[in-house]
Design a protein around this motif. Structure first.
Motif, PDB file in Angstrom:
ATOM      1  N   GLY A   1      11.122   6.765  21.187  1.00  0.00           N
ATOM      2  CA  GLY A   1      11.776   6.846  22.463  1.00  0.00           C
ATOM      3  C   GLY A   1      11.218   6.387  23.629  1.00  0.00           C
ATOM      4  N   GLY A   2      11.721   6.289  24.796  1.00  0.00           N
ATOM      5  CA  GLY A   2      11.181   5.436  26.034  1.00  0.00           C
ATOM      6  C   GLY A   2       9.939   6.211  26.346  1.00  0.00           C
ATOM      7  N   ASN A   3       9.189   5.049  26.753  1.00  0.00           N
ATOM      8  CA  ASN A   3       7.757   5.541  27.444  1.00  0.00           C
ATOM      9  C   ASN A   3       6.672   6.166  26.421  1.00  0.00           C
ATOM     10  OD1 ASN A   3       8.625   4.526  30.032  1.00  0.00           O
ATOM     11  ND2 ASN A   3       9.597   6.677  30.276  1.00  0.00           N
ATOM     12  N   VAL A   4       7.041   6.260  25.317  1.00  0.00           N
ATOM     13  CA  VAL A   4       6.112   6.613  24.143  1.00  0.00           C
ATOM     14  C   VAL A   4       5.100   5.736  24.167  1.00  0.00           C
ATOM     15  CG1 VAL A   4       5.806   6.865  21.719  1.00  0.00           C
ATOM     16  CG2 VAL A   4       7.796   8.088  22.951  1.00  0.00           C
ATOM     17  N   TRP A   5       3.731   6.319  23.850  1.00  0.00           N
ATOM     18  CA  TRP A   5       2.505   5.491  23.654  1.00  0.00           C
ATOM     19  C   TRP A   5       2.063   5.574  22.316  1.00  0.00           C
ATOM     20  CZ3 TRP A   5      -0.688   2.322  26.880  1.00  0.00           C
ATOM     21  CH2 TRP A   5      -1.876   1.927  26.429  1.00  0.00           C
ATOM     22  N   LEU A   6       2.037   4.617  21.271  1.00  0.00           N
ATOM     23  CA  LEU A   6       1.521   5.119  19.910  1.00  0.00           C
ATOM     24  C   LEU A   6       0.436   4.031  19.636  1.00  0.00           C
ATOM     25  CD1 LEU A   6       4.933   5.359  17.977  1.00  0.00           C
ATOM     26  CD2 LEU A   6       3.197   7.087  18.505  1.00  0.00           C
ATOM     27  N   THR A   7      -0.472   4.539  18.935  1.00  0.00           N
ATOM     28  CA  THR A   7      -1.699   3.840  18.407  1.00  0.00           C
ATOM     29  C   THR A   7      -1.724   4.293  16.975  1.00  0.00           C
ATOM     30  OG1 THR A   7      -3.162   5.334  19.205  1.00  0.00           O
ATOM     31  CG2 THR A   7      -2.865   3.453  20.604  1.00  0.00           C
ATOM     32  N   SER A   8      -0.979   5.074  16.222  1.00  0.00           N
ATOM     33  CA  SER A   8      -1.100   5.261  15.003  1.00  0.00           C
ATOM     34  C   SER A   8       0.237   5.159  14.456  1.00  0.00           C
ATOM     35  CB  SER A   8      -1.560   6.730  14.853  1.00  0.00           C
ATOM     36  OG  SER A   8      -0.644   7.765  15.610  1.00  0.00           O
ATOM     37  N   SER A   9       0.302   5.190  13.040  1.00  0.00           N
ATOM     38  CA  SER A   9       1.664   4.888  12.152  1.00  0.00           C
ATOM     39  C   SER A   9       2.617   6.018  12.364  1.00  0.00           C
ATOM     40  CB  SER A   9       1.489   4.164  10.869  1.00  0.00           C
ATOM     41  OG  SER A   9       0.553   3.388  10.604  1.00  0.00           O
ATOM     42  N   VAL A  10       3.825   5.884  12.066  1.00  0.00           N
ATOM     43  CA  VAL A  10       4.711   7.013  11.807  1.00  0.00           C
ATOM     44  C   VAL A  10       5.639   6.469  10.612  1.00  0.00           C
ATOM     45  CG1 VAL A  10       4.744   7.537  14.283  1.00  0.00           C
ATOM     46  CG2 VAL A  10       6.611   5.755  13.457  1.00  0.00           C
ATOM     47  N   ALA A  11       6.053   7.671   9.988  1.00  0.00           N
ATOM     48  CA  ALA A  11       6.701   7.364   8.417  1.00  0.00           C
ATOM     49  C   ALA A  11       8.253   7.010   8.596  1.00  0.00           C
ATOM     50  CB  ALA A  11       6.715   8.771   7.760  1.00  0.00           C
ATOM     51  N   PRO A  12       8.861   6.454   7.769  1.00  0.00           N
ATOM     52  CA  PRO A  12      10.280   6.143   8.115  1.00  0.00           C
ATOM     53  C   PRO A  12      11.053   7.305   8.134  1.00  0.00           C
ATOM     54  CG  PRO A  12       9.266   5.229   5.902  1.00  0.00           C
ATOM     55  CD  PRO A  12       8.296   6.168   6.235  1.00  0.00           C
ATOM     56  N   TYR A  13      12.072   7.235   8.985  1.00  0.00           N
ATOM     57  CA  TYR A  13      13.224   7.984   9.297  1.00  0.00           C
ATOM     58  C   TYR A  13      12.565   9.004  10.381  1.00  0.00           C
ATOM     59  CZ  TYR A  13      16.097   6.122   5.497  1.00  0.00           C
ATOM     60  OH  TYR A  13      16.569   5.330   4.696  1.00  0.00           O
ATOM     61  N   THR A  14      11.584   8.496  11.078  1.00  0.00           N
ATOM     62  CA  THR A  14      11.031   9.412  12.123  1.00  0.00           C
ATOM     63  C   THR A  14      11.527   9.267  13.479  1.00  0.00           C
ATOM     64  OG1 THR A  14       8.921   9.468  10.922  1.00  0.00           O
ATOM     65  CG2 THR A  14       8.909  10.024  13.145  1.00  0.00           C
ATOM     66  N   THR A  15      11.588  10.136  14.380  1.00  0.00           N
ATOM     67  CA  THR A  15      12.041  10.024  15.574  1.00  0.00           C
ATOM     68  C   THR A  15      11.074  10.482  16.574  1.00  0.00           C
ATOM     69  OG1 THR A  15      14.333  10.613  15.325  1.00  0.00           O
ATOM     70  CG2 THR A  15      13.628  10.961  17.726  1.00  0.00           C
ATOM     71  N   VAL A  16      10.360   9.714  17.399  1.00  0.00           N
ATOM     72  CA  VAL A  16       9.360  10.014  18.203  1.00  0.00           C
ATOM     73  C   VAL A  16       9.806   9.908  19.741  1.00  0.00           C
ATOM     74  CG1 VAL A  16       7.037   9.225  19.027  1.00  0.00           C
ATOM     75  CG2 VAL A  16       7.777   8.961  16.657  1.00  0.00           C
ATOM     76  N   TYR A  17       9.577  10.935  20.545  1.00  0.00           N
ATOM     77  CA  TYR A  17      10.035  11.028  21.942  1.00  0.00           C
ATOM     78  C   TYR A  17       8.849  11.439  22.760  1.00  0.00           C
ATOM     79  CZ  TYR A  17      11.190  15.979  20.981  1.00  0.00           C
ATOM     80  OH  TYR A  17      11.097  17.461  20.716  1.00  0.00           O
ATOM     81  N   HIS A  18       9.061  11.087  24.164  1.00  0.00           N
ATOM     82  CA  HIS A  18       8.046  11.350  24.998  1.00  0.00           C
ATOM     83  C   HIS A  18       8.193  12.397  26.034  1.00  0.00           C
ATOM     84  CE1 HIS A  18       4.971  10.682  27.934  1.00  0.00           C
ATOM     85  NE2 HIS A  18       5.849  10.895  28.941  1.00  0.00           N
ATOM     86  N   LYS A  19       7.162  13.494  26.096  1.00  0.00           N
ATOM     87  CA  LYS A  19       7.502  14.566  27.225  1.00  0.00           C
ATOM     88  C   LYS A  19       5.904  14.342  27.883  1.00  0.00           C
ATOM     89  CE  LYS A  19      10.496  18.117  25.497  1.00  0.00           C
ATOM     90  NZ  LYS A  19      10.671  19.352  25.151  1.00  0.00           N
TER      91      LYS A  19
END
Length: 269
Positions: free
Chosen positions: A239-257
């Motif tokens: 998602g928008g404005n997310v900050w990631l420095t670690s992996s995420v698995a397939p079919y994952t949704t990551v969003y920011h709050k």
């Protein structure tokens, strides 16, 4: 002042050991215009005229390499032969990028509109030409091509990045793709996305320091993904404005709050 002028004069002499950035860009622009006549004001009336135009551009690339001190050890003829032999494949990749934009953007009405107007298409095409020269270990010229595209589109793609088929850059302003980033097929990137390194220390030069983005991933505006060990699994949505420095698995949704990120509603660090 005399010493200052002397230093500038010496740099003037050194600068002319490399073709001008404008000349290098104009060569790539002319290749682009022959591939996509929608961008070319000059209509070629015969097949022989088209072949002759490509012949001139082959000669121009040879001259660019020959006149560059940085490429003194290059096999100029082999590089030219390899680049133009791969041009049909590069063209197919570019057309797939245009098709990805057409299919993925409701505002795009036809391929001609995408080719003529979309900055993401121009940036991806220049990257693909620059990347071919990069793979043939041509110094500096690939960087000049992608930086000129950066200047015109606001999209910064290092020629050393590895990018798969069917790339869709939507809007694109502020997009950054680092040198060792790896991007799979059918990936969609929005404006302001950064695929960067955790550290810019020169000790990491030549090492993998940018993330891997697997197939069918969508990364929305303003997301920042950092690190050479970070892998975004296939079919994920960032998602928008997310900050990631670690992996995420397939079919994952990551969003920011505010103050945290969530994966399918669960807080992650």
């Amino acid at each position: 002042m005399e010493e200052f002028y002397r230093q500038l004069f010496e740099r003037q002499q050194q600068a002319h050991d490399m073709p001008s950035n404008v000349r290098i860009w104009e060569w790539a622009r002319d290749v682009f215009r022959l591939l996509f006549p929608e961008r070319n004001a000059k209509k070629l009336l015969t097949l022989d005229a088209l072949k002759a135009s490509f012949g001139l551009l082959q000669n121009e690339l040879f001259d660019l390499l020959l006149s560059s001190r940085d490429c003194a050890d290059c096999d100029h003829a082999l590089i030219v032969e390899h680049f133009f032999a791969r041009l049909p494949e590069l063209y197919d990749l570019m057309m797939e990028d245009a098709t990805a934009i057409l299919k993925g953007d409701p505002a795009a009405r036809n391929l001609s509109e995408v080719i003529r107007t979309y900055p993401g298409f121009l940036a991806s095409c220049m990257y693909r030409m620059a990347n071919q020269l990069w793979l043939d270990q041509v110094p500096l010229i690939p960087r000049i091509l992608t930086e000129y595209a950066h200047e015109r589109t606001g999209i910064d793609i290092h020629p050393g990045a590895s990018i798969g088929r069917h790339l869709h850059i939507d809007h694109g302003t502020g997009l950054v793709i680092g040198e060792t980033a790896i991007i799979g097929d059918y990936v969609k990137l929005y404006q302001g996305v950064t695929l960067g390194a955790l550290s810019v220390d020169k000790l990491f030069a030549g090492q993998r320091r940018h993330p891997v983005i697997e197939d069918h991933v969508i990364i929305y505006a303003g997301a920042t993904i950092l690190g050479g060990e970070t892998v975004i699994g296939h079919h994920s949505v960032i998602g928008g404005n997310v900050w990631l420095t670690s992996s995420v698995a397939p079919y994952t949704t990551v969003y920011h709050k505010p103050n945290t990120e969530f994966v399918h509603g669960k807080s992650i660090q």
